[in-house]
Design a protein around this motif. Structure first.
Motif, PDB file in Angstrom:
ATOM      1  N   ASP A  42     -21.660 -50.003 132.594  1.00 22.94           N
ATOM      2  CA  ASP A  42     -21.930 -50.851 131.425  1.00 22.94           C
ATOM      3  C   ASP A  42     -22.368 -50.035 130.211  1.00 22.94           C
ATOM      4  O   ASP A  42     -22.737 -50.598 129.178  1.00 22.94           O
ATOM      5  CB  ASP A  42     -23.019 -51.885 131.759  1.00 22.94           C
ATOM      6  CG  ASP A  42     -22.536 -52.932 132.755  1.00 22.94           C
ATOM      7  OD1 ASP A  42     -21.308 -53.092 132.898  1.00 22.94           O
ATOM      8  OD2 ASP A  42     -23.403 -53.581 133.380  1.00 22.94           O
ATOM      9  N   GLU A  47     -29.586 -59.434 133.257  1.00 23.51           N
ATOM     10  CA  GLU A  47     -28.144 -59.207 133.122  1.00 23.51           C
ATOM     11  C   GLU A  47     -27.593 -59.908 131.886  1.00 23.51           C
ATOM     12  O   GLU A  47     -26.727 -59.361 131.190  1.00 23.51           O
ATOM     13  CB  GLU A  47     -27.429 -59.692 134.379  1.00 23.51           C
ATOM     14  CG  GLU A  47     -25.949 -59.396 134.393  1.00 23.51           C
ATOM     15  CD  GLU A  47     -25.276 -59.806 135.693  1.00 23.51           C
ATOM     16  OE1 GLU A  47     -24.034 -59.774 135.742  1.00 23.51           O
ATOM     17  OE2 GLU A  47     -25.993 -60.174 136.645  1.00 23.51           O
ATOM     18  N   ARG A  74     -25.802 -58.168 128.435  1.00 22.40           N
ATOM     19  CA  ARG A  74     -24.520 -58.618 127.886  1.00 22.40           C
ATOM     20  C   ARG A  74     -24.680 -59.272 126.511  1.00 22.40           C
ATOM     21  O   ARG A  74     -23.728 -59.836 125.983  1.00 22.40           O
ATOM     22  CB  ARG A  74     -23.889 -59.625 128.847  1.00 22.40           C
ATOM     23  CG  ARG A  74     -23.517 -59.058 130.209  1.00 22.40           C
ATOM     24  CD  ARG A  74     -23.002 -60.148 131.122  1.00 22.40           C
ATOM     25  NE  ARG A  74     -22.608 -59.620 132.427  1.00 22.40           N
ATOM     26  CZ  ARG A  74     -22.191 -60.393 133.446  1.00 22.40           C
ATOM     27  NH1 ARG A  74     -22.127 -61.709 133.295  1.00 22.40           N
ATOM     28  NH2 ARG A  74     -21.846 -59.839 134.590  1.00 22.40           N
ATOM     29  N   GLU A  98     -26.292 -61.943 125.860  1.00 16.34           N
ATOM     30  CA  GLU A  98     -26.169 -63.390 126.004  1.00 16.34           C
ATOM     31  C   GLU A  98     -27.550 -64.010 126.168  1.00 16.34           C
ATOM     32  O   GLU A  98     -28.507 -63.335 126.564  1.00 16.34           O
ATOM     33  CB  GLU A  98     -25.280 -63.745 127.199  1.00 16.34           C
ATOM     34  CG  GLU A  98     -23.849 -63.223 127.070  1.00 16.34           C
ATOM     35  CD  GLU A  98     -23.016 -63.529 128.298  1.00 16.34           C
ATOM     36  OE1 GLU A  98     -23.550 -64.161 129.241  1.00 16.34           O
ATOM     37  OE2 GLU A  98     -21.830 -63.129 128.335  1.00 16.34           O
TER      38      GLU A  98
END
Length: 241
Positions: free
Chosen positions: A57, A174, A178, A180
């Motif tokens: 990532d 997580e 991202r 989010e």
């Protein structure tokens, strides 16, 4: 006898006591040791997998200490614990009333239920070596007579709650990686991710219990108390080797 002689005698008895302790507690010590080894192995493998995901990532890897104190590691551990204790909780209470003809894991059909005070050695039928609370007919006797199942159920509930709390924390970490928005505990608790992780553990544990109860009708393991004697009839119920 001099103090030196007494000390020497104690020194000679100590190895014998240690060997006797190990022998008399070998089953519990074996499983506790293998549990710790498996937990360490899970931590090492999980740390490597977690860092591989971070690197893919485009993020920096974390140290081993940071991983084992993270929500990602905690949720993986607790989701397995809660399924194991659910298995024991259900099995302990189900086998009070439910039977499986021919299985050493079951009581005889005519013994289904909580059984008499005399059979259970409670109240006035308690013996000199019975646990103290077994002789009481008040709340102490009521609680003690169900203490094993209650503790297993309590550990299951606590593990399930820990899984949900650490799970939402890991999920939100997580989400932030991202870029989010994070979610609430209540929303995570009703999510497909949470129940997928939970039910995949439940179904495997319940299948294992059913397999043990049924396969033990027809198969044997010589010397094991989880098996009937090798020569016992397939229809013999509640008989241990």
């Amino acid at each position: 006898m001099s103090p030196a002689q007494e000390t020497g005698g104690n020194d000679q008895r100590s190895p014998h006591r240690a060997r006797r302790f190990l022998r008399h507690n070998s089953l519990g010590l074996f499983f506790l040791t293998t549990f710790l080894l498996a937990l360490v192995g899970q931590a090492v493998a999980g740390h490597a997998e977690f860092n591989n995901q971070l690197v893919s990532d485009g993020m920096n890897p974390v140290g081993f200490g940071a991983y084992v104190t993270s929500s990602d590691f905690a949720v993986d551990v607790t989701e397995n614990w809660q399924s194991e204790y659910l298995q024991f909780f259900l099995y302990i209470f189900a086998t009070v009333w439910l039977v499986q003809r021919g299985s050493p894991e079951s009581k005889k059909p005519e013994q289904a239920g909580t059984e008499s005070d005399e059979d259970q050695r409670v109240g006035e039928y308690a013996r000199d070596d019975s646990p103290r609370w077994a002789a009481h007919k008040d709340w102490r006797g009521l609680v003690f007579s169900r203490s094993l199942g209650l503790v297993m159920g309590l550990v299951f509930v606590l593990s399930w709650l820990a899984q949900s709390v650490t799970g939402v924390a890991a999920h939100n970490e997580e989400q932030l990686r991202r870029l989010e928005a994070p979610t609430t505990w209540a929303h995570y608790l009703s999510s497909a991710e949470f129940w997928s992780r939970t039910l995949q553990n439940w179904q495997s544990e319940l299948l294992a219990v059913a397999s043990m109860a049924i396969l033990a009708i027809y198969l044997r393991q010589r010397g094991s108390p989880e098996s009937k004697p090798v020569g016992a009839s397939h229809s013999a119920t509640g008989v241990e080797g």
